[in-house]
Write a protein that holds these residues in place. Structure first.
Motif, PDB file in Angstrom:
ATOM      1  N   ARG A 230      -6.581  -4.479   6.018  1.00 46.76           N
ATOM      2  CA  ARG A 230      -7.741  -3.657   5.664  1.00 46.76           C
ATOM      3  C   ARG A 230      -7.365  -2.465   4.801  1.00 46.76           C
TER       4      ARG A 230
ATOM      5  N   SER B 201       0.860  -1.186   0.000  1.00 44.96           N
ATOM      6  CA  SER B 201       0.000   0.000   0.000  1.00 44.96           C
ATOM      7  C   SER B 201       0.893   1.232   0.000  1.00 44.96           C
TER       8      SER B 201
ATOM      9  N   TYR C 206      -9.807   4.440  -2.006  1.00 46.19           N
ATOM     10  CA  TYR C 206     -10.632   4.464  -0.796  1.00 46.19           C
ATOM     11  C   TYR C 206     -12.027   4.905  -1.193  1.00 46.19           C
TER      12      TYR C 206
ATOM     13  N   SER D  47      -6.219  -0.491   1.436  1.00 47.44           N
ATOM     14  CA  SER D  47      -6.325  -0.657  -0.007  1.00 47.44           C
ATOM     15  C   SER D  47      -4.933  -0.765  -0.626  1.00 47.44           C
ATOM     16  N   ARG D  48      -4.832  -1.599  -1.652  1.00 44.96           N
ATOM     17  CA  ARG D  48      -3.558  -1.753  -2.354  1.00 44.96           C
ATOM     18  C   ARG D  48      -3.584  -1.130  -3.740  1.00 44.96           C
ATOM     19  N   ARG D  49      -4.626  -0.378  -4.021  1.00 44.75           N
ATOM     20  CA  ARG D  49      -4.689   0.296  -5.306  1.00 44.75           C
ATOM     21  C   ARG D  49      -3.719   1.483  -5.322  1.00 44.75           C
TER      22      ARG D  49
ATOM     23  N   GLU E 246     -16.767  -1.514  -5.570  1.00 45.31           N
ATOM     24  CA  GLU E 246     -15.375  -1.922  -5.689  1.00 45.31           C
ATOM     25  C   GLU E 246     -14.554  -1.591  -4.446  1.00 45.31           C
ATOM     26  N   ALA E 247     -15.209  -1.334  -3.331  1.00 43.27           N
ATOM     27  CA  ALA E 247     -14.482  -1.021  -2.099  1.00 43.27           C
ATOM     28  C   ALA E 247     -13.537  -2.167  -1.739  1.00 43.27           C
ATOM     29  N   ASP E 248     -12.268  -1.821  -1.469  1.00 42.14           N
ATOM     30  CA  ASP E 248     -11.299  -2.874  -1.131  1.00 42.14           C
ATOM     31  C   ASP E 248     -10.390  -2.468   0.020  1.00 42.14           C
ATOM     32  N   GLY E 249     -10.791  -1.477   0.807  1.00 41.99           N
ATOM     33  CA  GLY E 249      -9.980  -1.086   1.948  1.00 41.99           C
ATOM     34  C   GLY E 249      -9.882   0.430   2.068  1.00 41.99           C
TER      35      GLY E 249
ATOM     36  N   THR F 213     -14.181  -1.279   3.600  1.00 38.44           N
ATOM     37  CA  THR F 213     -14.175  -2.683   3.193  1.00 38.44           C
ATOM     38  C   THR F 213     -15.614  -3.128   2.988  1.00 38.44           C
ATOM     39  N   ARG F 214     -15.826  -4.074   2.092  1.00 39.49           N
ATOM     40  CA  ARG F 214     -17.197  -4.488   1.774  1.00 39.49           C
ATOM     41  C   ARG F 214     -17.928  -4.968   3.024  1.00 39.49           C
TER      42      ARG F 214
END
Length: 408
Positions: free
Chosen positions: A197, A38, A208, A199-201, A214-217, A297-298
């Motif tokens: 928790r 991240s 965020y 995001s790695r985007r 598409e929530a991933d953290g 997060t979802r």
């Protein structure tokens, strides 16, 4: 209030950028994050501690504490209070922190293992500590009233205000409370990565996005807010209610704790929200806007959406998460949400949730994605700390319902 946030230095800059939807999330610059999964953060630009604090304080303080000291200066100035003119025990201080001066500790551990124990600063004994902001603020301003420190991660900013409210109800006339937090250093980064928790985007506009399909953290950030709280009778006596300095009242607060994840029992965020409304003597229909915790997060977003649906019904209240512009600031995030909510009530405008173009329909939330104007009287602020902490705070603006003048 004293505000330091990725969205701006000071109340006005933060509020202007927040209403304009200016996101401050971007690549980490405070250390080399290229080796980490991240690599985005909400950092505070243009903060130079030497421009605000005496040089003697710099060797003994972490970056987080320097920001908190400046926020305390700004909060007292905004309130028209000279701490030196207060009675000896006239004001207390309660802050929250997720861990303490991680960056200071990281640097001194490097010295220990790389150069030897004689190169470790004596200030390491307290600069890393989670209560250090309370201690340094009390020393700087001579605050000898009740003091405290809360450690409940993201919920901490609300819990600090809740504790300050208790102190006022016990007879204290004034308390500085809230949180300024953040750990933008490798040690603090690894601690947050351990929760899985983040995001790695790498695209700041996609990293965020709470309540999004598409929530991933989340993305971490730094900063927060400190607020001067007073009993209403004390504030009236010194003329603070007559000169436009006050923003509103804390009318309700509650905190709960979640059961173990494998217990099969539901989370207790809804209980916290209901208890805060009960404490305020309000009904769900009295709430003008909710400032969401917005975990990102979802699974956690679904829990919060279910709680809001259970309290207000589908699409029952406007919901916003301006922290999408700053990232999650650990304990500073919820304190900043309170400051932002008070400004929203003052100006009659709900700030936006950015980067969430199409909220997940299953959540049935009235998510505010562009500034929305209208009459605002009361706000509910929600916060959850990693490990099961839930907190809820209700604030009303100056035009909100009257309260007992002996209460804060």
């Amino acid at each position: 209030m004293g505000v330091l946030a990725p969205t701006g230095l000071g109340r006005d800059e933060h509020w202007t950028n927040t209403l304009d939807g200016v996101s401050a999330i971007g690549p980490v610059t405070r250390f080399d994050a290229d080796r980490y999964p991240s690599r985005l953060a909400g950092e505070i630009p243009r903060f130079v501690a030497e421009e605000h604090l005496p040089g003697r304080l710099l060797p003994q303080t972490d970056h987080m504490t320097r920001m908190a000291l400046v926020a305390s200066d700004w909060a007292f100035a905004d309130a028209g209070v000279d701490p030196a003119a207060l009675p000896e025990y006239g004001a207390g201080v309660v802050t929250a922190a997720s861990a303490g001066g991680f960056e200071f500790g990281h640097r001194e551990l490097e010295n220990l293992w790389g150069r030897g124990p004689e190169y470790v600063s004596a200030y390491q004994s307290f600069a890393w500590f989670y209560a250090v902001n309370t201690g340094q603020i009390s020393i700087r301003h001579g605050l000898r009233g009740p003091a405290g420190a809360l450690v409940t991660e993201q919920a901490g900013g609300l819990d600090a205000l809740g504790q300050a409210r208790r102190d006022l109800r016990r007879g204290q006339r004034m308390v500085l409370a809230g949180a300024v937090d953040g750990s933008p250093c490798p040690w603090g980064w690894v601690a947050q990565l351990s929760t899985a928790r983040m995001s790695r985007r790498t695209d700041p506009t996609r990293a965020y996005r709470p309540f999004d399909p598409e929530a991933d953290g989340y993305v971490p950030g730094e900063g927060g807010a400190l607020l001067v709280l007073e009993r209403e009778d004390a504030a009236r006596t010194r003329g603070a209610l007559d000169d436009g300095r006050w923003y509103g009242r804390i009318t309700g607060y509650a905190a709960t704790f979640d059961p173990p994840p494998d217990s099969g029992r539901p989370a207790n965020l809804l209980r916290a929200a209901r208890a805060a409304l009960d404490d305020a003597g309000l009904r769900p229909g009295d709430i003008s806007v909710v400032f969401a915790d917005a975990a990102g997060t979802r699974a956690e977003d679904a829990v919060e959406a279910e709680a809001l649906r259970g309290l207000f019904g589908p699409y029952g209240v406007p919901v916003t998460a301006p922290k999408t512009m700053t990232g999650r600031l650990s304990s500073g995030g919820s304190a900043l949400d309170v400051a932002t909510a008070l400004l929203a009530l003052r100006d009659g405008v709900i700030p936006p949730t950015v980067n969430v173009a199409r909220p997940l329909p299953d959540h049935t939330l009235d998510l505010v994605t562009s500034p929305r104007r209208g009459p605002l009287r009361t706000a509910l602020i929600l916060a959850r700390g990693h490990g099961g902490f839930n907190s809820a705070l209700v604030v009303t603006g100056p035009g909100g319902p009257p309260s007992d003048p002996t209460q804060p």
